[in-house]
Design a protein around this motif. Sequence first.
Motif, PDB file in Angstrom:
ATOM      1  N   PRO A 125       0.799  -1.240   0.000  1.00 54.32           N
ATOM      2  CA  PRO A 125       0.000   0.000   0.000  1.00 54.32           C
ATOM      3  C   PRO A 125       0.824   1.278   0.000  1.00 54.32           C
ATOM      4  CG  PRO A 125      -0.857  -1.587   1.596  1.00 54.32           C
ATOM      5  CD  PRO A 125       0.441  -2.150   1.112  1.00 54.32           C
ATOM      6  N   GLY A 126       2.053   1.225   0.465  1.00 56.21           N
ATOM      7  CA  GLY A 126       2.837   2.450   0.585  1.00 56.21           C
ATOM      8  C   GLY A 126       3.633   2.841  -0.640  1.00 56.21           C
ATOM      9  N   ILE A 127       3.661   2.005  -1.671  1.00 51.13           N
ATOM     10  CA  ILE A 127       4.510   2.335  -2.806  1.00 51.13           C
ATOM     11  C   ILE A 127       3.835   3.355  -3.724  1.00 51.13           C
ATOM     12  CG2 ILE A 127       5.631   0.081  -2.764  1.00 51.13           C
ATOM     13  CD1 ILE A 127       4.030  -0.671  -5.249  1.00 51.13           C
ATOM     14  N   SER A 128       4.658   4.052  -4.484  1.00 48.21           N
ATOM     15  CA  SER A 128       4.155   4.991  -5.485  1.00 48.21           C
ATOM     16  C   SER A 128       3.926   4.254  -6.800  1.00 48.21           C
ATOM     17  CB  SER A 128       5.176   6.119  -5.689  1.00 48.21           C
ATOM     18  OG  SER A 128       4.814   6.931  -6.794  1.00 48.21           O
ATOM     19  N   VAL A 129       2.698   4.314  -7.309  1.00 50.36           N
ATOM     20  CA  VAL A 129       2.346   3.623  -8.547  1.00 50.36           C
ATOM     21  C   VAL A 129       1.795   4.632  -9.547  1.00 50.36           C
ATOM     22  CG1 VAL A 129       0.990   1.790  -9.621  1.00 50.36           C
ATOM     23  CG2 VAL A 129       1.774   1.532  -7.255  1.00 50.36           C
ATOM     24  N   THR A 130       2.343   4.611 -10.745  1.00 50.12           N
ATOM     25  CA  THR A 130       1.798   5.408 -11.834  1.00 50.12           C
ATOM     26  C   THR A 130       1.467   4.490 -12.995  1.00 50.12           C
ATOM     27  OG1 THR A 130       3.989   5.875 -12.769  1.00 50.12           O
ATOM     28  CG2 THR A 130       3.111   7.463 -11.188  1.00 50.12           C
ATOM     29  N   THR A 131       0.488   4.889 -13.786  1.00 44.64           N
ATOM     30  CA  THR A 131       0.095   4.104 -14.957  1.00 44.64           C
ATOM     31  C   THR A 131       0.255   4.950 -16.201  1.00 44.64           C
ATOM     32  OG1 THR A 131      -2.238   4.750 -14.798  1.00 44.64           O
ATOM     33  CG2 THR A 131      -1.549   2.779 -13.579  1.00 44.64           C
ATOM     34  N   GLU A 132       0.560   4.274 -17.296  1.00 41.95           N
ATOM     35  CA  GLU A 132       0.738   4.978 -18.566  1.00 41.95           C
ATOM     36  C   GLU A 132       0.244   4.095 -19.703  1.00 41.95           C
ATOM     37  OE1 GLU A 132       4.186   7.273 -21.210  1.00 41.95           O
ATOM     38  OE2 GLU A 132       4.779   5.850 -19.654  1.00 41.95           O
ATOM     39  N   GLN A 133      -0.693   4.628 -20.473  1.00 38.42           N
ATOM     40  CA  GLN A 133      -1.157   3.941 -21.673  1.00 38.42           C
ATOM     41  C   GLN A 133      -0.631   4.711 -22.880  1.00 38.42           C
ATOM     42  OE1 GLN A 133      -5.142   1.851 -23.519  1.00 38.42           O
ATOM     43  NE2 GLN A 133      -5.399   3.363 -21.914  1.00 38.42           N
TER      44      GLN A 133
END
Length: 286
Positions: free
Chosen positions: A75-83
């Motif tokens: 839960p503490g990690i930084s997540v980004t998404t890219e399409q």
Amino acid sequence: MGRSVIVGLDGTGNSVPAVRWGADEAAARGLPLRLLHSWVSQPLNVSIAQEAANKRRYGAEVLGAAEATALELHPGISVTTEQVSEPAVDALVERSGQATLVVLGSRGHGVIAGFLLGSVSLHVLGCAECPVVIVRQDMAASYGEREVVVGVQEAGAQGEAVLDFAFAAAATHHSRVRTVWAWEPAAVAGFVPTASATCQGEEECTAEQEKKLADILAPWRALFPGVDVIEHVQRGRVAPVLLGSCPQARLLVVGRRMRRTPMSLGPVAFAVLHHSVCPVAVVPHS
């Protein structure tokens, strides 16, 4: 973009183990996790309409599910998404120059499709500027404190990147590292380290190879004093010796030369990618 762990998503179940592995690695290294999907490179067996809008909508669903999986695990990690609208190969190779790792999933043994040594994986493995990790769909979800196995080459700059990566991975996960050195008699020509023509008998030749390995590893023992090192010297060809050394491994690390064509990973990398029972990291070196 900054350093990150990038996971390439192909929109199938093959990506789930890669997302889990990538999330674990991002959390352990204190790095952001970046999830990437190309809507123009979606697999042919996905039953969706061909219109671009529907493909983008499907891609958003793929990324959303992957993000939820990663955050559920850490839960503490930084997540980004890219399409992206560019082919997956181009996007992953371009972004590899600023990434710490690229992680791809595969369908398992014997299947040449998707991200298993198919066109995407093969080109990314051969062209990426950073290490690429392949995680098969049928691999266990957790690898605990198991060891990192690394194939050691002759002394020289070409092996430094491989050893750097393996020792750093072991230190990050508080694991030991098993350094594997395969040798064959001097009369056998090939790409593996060979015993010199001066040693007599297998016992003497093995001792000679053990000395070579110890000398190569000395700088890394000094750089990573907290990492427990197993020096594994065995007569035989590299790929079978490596594969026989990794049933308890969390990761198997091999190298490949920079500026090679995607179809020329080399016989050792090819063999372990097809047959390893654990994730495989392919590290580019000069």
